[in-house]
Design a protein around this motif. Sequence first.
Motif, PDB file in Angstrom:
ATOM      1  N   LEU A  78      -1.303  24.147  -4.213  1.00  0.00           N
ATOM      2  CA  LEU A  78       0.131  24.103  -3.965  1.00  0.00           C
ATOM      3  C   LEU A  78       0.442  22.926  -3.059  1.00  0.00           C
ATOM      4  O   LEU A  78      -0.206  22.741  -2.024  1.00  0.00           O
ATOM      5  N   VAL A  79       1.424  22.149  -3.448  1.00  0.00           N
ATOM      6  CA  VAL A  79       1.829  20.997  -2.648  1.00  0.00           C
ATOM      7  C   VAL A  79       3.269  21.207  -2.210  1.00  0.00           C
ATOM      8  O   VAL A  79       4.057  21.870  -2.887  1.00  0.00           O
ATOM      9  N   THR A  92      -0.437  15.554   3.408  1.00  0.00           N
ATOM     10  CA  THR A  92      -1.595  15.256   2.562  1.00  0.00           C
ATOM     11  C   THR A  92      -1.093  14.603   1.280  1.00  0.00           C
ATOM     12  O   THR A  92      -0.377  15.239   0.498  1.00  0.00           O
ATOM     13  N   PHE A  93      -1.461  13.364   1.071  1.00  0.00           N
ATOM     14  CA  PHE A  93      -0.989  12.647  -0.120  1.00  0.00           C
ATOM     15  C   PHE A  93      -1.964  12.859  -1.271  1.00  0.00           C
ATOM     16  O   PHE A  93      -3.131  13.205  -1.080  1.00  0.00           O
ATOM     17  N   LEU A  94      -1.449  12.639  -2.472  1.00  0.00           N
ATOM     18  CA  LEU A  94      -2.280  12.822  -3.664  1.00  0.00           C
ATOM     19  C   LEU A  94      -3.308  11.712  -3.806  1.00  0.00           C
ATOM     20  O   LEU A  94      -4.455  11.956  -4.143  1.00  0.00           O
ATOM     21  N   GLY A 124      -6.783   4.903  -5.473  1.00  0.00           N
ATOM     22  CA  GLY A 124      -7.966   5.272  -4.696  1.00  0.00           C
ATOM     23  C   GLY A 124      -8.495   6.641  -5.075  1.00  0.00           C
ATOM     24  O   GLY A 124      -8.213   7.170  -6.168  1.00  0.00           O
ATOM     25  N   LEU A 125      -9.256   7.242  -4.209  1.00  0.00           N
ATOM     26  CA  LEU A 125      -9.851   8.545  -4.457  1.00  0.00           C
ATOM     27  C   LEU A 125      -8.791   9.646  -4.389  1.00  0.00           C
ATOM     28  O   LEU A 125      -7.878   9.610  -3.563  1.00  0.00           O
ATOM     29  N   THR A 167       0.854  -1.182   0.000  1.00  0.00           N
ATOM     30  CA  THR A 167       0.000   0.000   0.000  1.00  0.00           C
ATOM     31  C   THR A 167       0.893   1.236   0.000  1.00  0.00           C
ATOM     32  O   THR A 167       1.752   1.391   0.875  1.00  0.00           O
ATOM     33  N   ILE A 168       0.705   2.107  -1.010  1.00  0.00           N
ATOM     34  CA  ILE A 168       1.569   3.262  -1.190  1.00  0.00           C
ATOM     35  C   ILE A 168       0.739   4.532  -1.090  1.00  0.00           C
ATOM     36  O   ILE A 168      -0.266   4.692  -1.793  1.00  0.00           O
ATOM     37  N   ASN A 169       1.184   5.458  -0.212  1.00  0.00           N
ATOM     38  CA  ASN A 169       0.619   6.810  -0.170  1.00  0.00           C
ATOM     39  C   ASN A 169       1.449   7.687  -1.103  1.00  0.00           C
ATOM     40  O   ASN A 169       2.629   7.950  -0.838  1.00  0.00           O
TER      41      ASN A 169
END
Length: 434
Positions: A225-226, A232-234, A216-217, A96-98
């Motif tokens: 801006l990131v 907060t992951f994409l 996922g969603l 599982t990757i964030n």
Amino acid sequence: MVNNSMQSSPRKSRRWLISLLVLLVIAVLCWKFWPAGSADKAGGDKAAAGHTGRSGMMRPGFGGGTGPIPVRVAPAVKGDFPLYYKALGTVTALNTINVRSRVGGELVKIHFEEGQMVKAGDLLAEIDPRPYQNALLQAEGTLLQNQAQLKNAQVDVERYRGLYKEDSIAKQTLDTAEALVGQYLGTVKTNQAAVNDAKLNLEFTKIRAPIAGRVGLRQVDVGNLVAANDTTFLAVITQTQPISVAFTLPENSLDTVLARYRSGAKLPAEAWDRGDTKLQATGVLQSLDNQIDVATGTLKFKARYDNRDQSLFPNQFVNVHLLADTLKGVVLAPSAAIQFGTNGTFVYALDGDKKVTIRQLKIGASDGDNTVVTEGLAAGDRVVLEGTDRLKEGSEVEVVNDSSEVPTSPTEHLQGKSAANPDATTADKAKKGA
């Protein structure tokens, strides 16, 4: 006056006597001719109700009839018994990757759809690359400048070496020129590293999938801006092919499983839905933990499934049926026929066609419908399923239903059952229900 009163007393006495006699006669007539049919009939109906039904036949289990006791029987059979262990499991993704950005900037493009299957290396999103392009140009310019200085220093060294051979300059001058060349070599390497870092940051503006799986969603929209490694992951990518199921087994059930696992056998593990009615996937036991949980007395296992049809989702609850072993050629008796008494486990077996006898048993694994009998019965022995409440040693019986007339294969009958849980659902019943 005295004579008149004396004459009236005997007359009153005779009247009372006559009245008493009339009442006695009426009472005798009433007792003699009172209708007794309704009472007798009611009493007869109550007596008959205890022995017969509406059709006049003797009702099983009621009354004090002395005739044969009606029973249902079934035969003990010989066959293979699949030994299943049942447990609750949780579907777990192998990876599982964030997905987060490794550089900061404005999110300008998103290249994936929510729920989409992606491959490793697929482009997911883009950060505004212009600041990083400028940083790369600046690093490349500094590198070119220092490379030119290095080249000039190298030319000076060659010239000084020739002059030193002619004894025209001091050795110190040559050494200083050579040291300057080494300094510029270090500067050029530093500049080259800066160029490589700028190229890497420019590449990080294109966010790619690190693994294959389902996206996922989306958590961040275009225009936001990131920051680098933002909390907060994409999006989240989970690997669903293959996939695993984690479950536990009690320590008193480990001997058979561990012996088979250590021998190199591939133990089949079926994943059934939450209601334990539909088979969703079939895999094999993959791994086990290295210690028993002292709080629960269980050991953790993992089974792996190809999941080609995507029937299993991460964090889904399933019922795991682990086939630990198959008992070959054992005697199987219907579980409904097995009785439990003060002297142990027993059954009522037919002694001929009209009488029953008590058989003491030693039993093994059970799946709820059938039980392995290790001692006390042989294949073909008929045992009583229903009507046991009125039986005793030597009771005379009448067989009203004999299931031995339609024999079935014990292996097919037992396919898909769980021996560790008497309430386990069989595969045959599940297929019919589906």
